[in-house]
Design an enzyme around this catalytic site. Structure first.
Site, PDB file in Angstrom:
ATOM      1  N   GLY A   1       0.832  -1.185   0.000  1.00  0.00           N
ATOM      2  CA  GLY A   1       0.000   0.000   0.000  1.00  0.00           C
ATOM      3  C   GLY A   1       0.871   1.240   0.000  1.00  0.00           C
ATOM      4  O   GLY A   1       2.049   1.197   0.362  1.00  0.00           O
ATOM      5  N   TYR A   2       0.277   2.332  -0.406  1.00  0.00           N
ATOM      6  CA  TYR A   2       0.996   3.599  -0.497  1.00  0.00           C
ATOM      7  C   TYR A   2       0.607   4.491   0.668  1.00  0.00           C
ATOM      8  O   TYR A   2      -0.569   4.637   0.998  1.00  0.00           O
ATOM      9  CB  TYR A   2       0.722   4.262  -1.849  1.00  0.00           C
ATOM     10  CG  TYR A   2       1.438   3.471  -2.927  1.00  0.00           C
ATOM     11  CD1 TYR A   2       2.719   3.795  -3.308  1.00  0.00           C
ATOM     12  CD2 TYR A   2       0.854   2.348  -3.477  1.00  0.00           C
ATOM     13  CE1 TYR A   2       3.401   3.034  -4.238  1.00  0.00           C
ATOM     14  CE2 TYR A   2       1.518   1.572  -4.410  1.00  0.00           C
ATOM     15  CZ  TYR A   2       2.801   1.930  -4.781  1.00  0.00           C
ATOM     16  OH  TYR A   2       3.479   1.159  -5.690  1.00  0.00           O
ATOM     17  N   LEU A   3       1.614   5.074   1.300  1.00  0.00           N
ATOM     18  CA  LEU A   3       1.412   5.893   2.488  1.00  0.00           C
ATOM     19  C   LEU A   3       1.389   7.378   2.163  1.00  0.00           C
ATOM     20  O   LEU A   3       0.744   8.152   2.860  1.00  0.00           O
ATOM     21  CB  LEU A   3       2.521   5.596   3.502  1.00  0.00           C
ATOM     22  CG  LEU A   3       2.655   4.110   3.869  1.00  0.00           C
ATOM     23  CD1 LEU A   3       3.889   3.885   4.719  1.00  0.00           C
ATOM     24  CD2 LEU A   3       1.406   3.636   4.579  1.00  0.00           C
TER      25      LEU A   3
END
Length: 172
Positions: A29-31
């Protein structure tokens, strides 16, 4: 500074499986993201977590920094991911002097299979396996970031960009 030089292709048939090593289950996932950088968390086989920072506007060559983080931290971070957490299994396939990474995606991208290869230089001579289809290195629709952050209504059609090879995507 670490440089990542990587090309990405669609996979046109399952010929790669005979040479593949064991797969690694990944959730990523991208933060955070800006026009020229992303921060990603990836959990591997539920045992390891890696934080990756990519900087650069090009799709072929970018700066990349990757760090192992405690699994508990990775699990907490992935719970805060923006968009969709991508689930896929990654297989490694040696071909000539390069190792191809074949990603088999799960829902919502089930049927999408892409192969990436990291190179030492942008002009490396690649042995192209017969299972390699259209190149999508510069097609942002196939970046993991785009896959993670596109809503269903905005999600692009992920059929190959040309008629050169059959789609690996299952019909809806």
């Amino acid at each position: 500074m670490a440089k990542e030089i990587e090309r990405k292709f669609l996979v046109k048939h399952a010929g790669w499986r005979a040479e593949a090593g064991p797969g690694a289950a990944m959730r990523q996932g991208y933060l955070a993201a800006m026009n020229d950088r992303t921060v990603r968390i990836r959990l591997i086989d539920g045992e390891n977590a890696r934080l990756t920072i990519k900087i650069g506007t090009g799709m072929l060559t970018r700066d990349e920094f990757e760090y192992e983080v405690p699994l508990a931290d990775g699990e907490e971070l992935i719970a805060s991911a923006i968009g969709t957490v991508i689930a896929k299994t990654r297989y490694r396939v040696r071909c000539g002097t390069h190792v191809w990474e074949v990603d088999v995606f799960e829902e919502p991208y089930a049927g999408l299979i892409v192969a990436e290869v990291e190179m030492r230089t942008e002009t490396d001579d690649l042995a192209m396996p017969d299972w390699i289809g259209d190149e999508v290195t510069d097609d942002r629709r196939y970046s993991n970031f785009a896959l993670a952050t596109q809503s269903d209504k905005q999600r692009p059609d992920l059929h190959p960009p040309s008629a050169a090879g059959p789609s690996t995507r299952k019909a809806p």
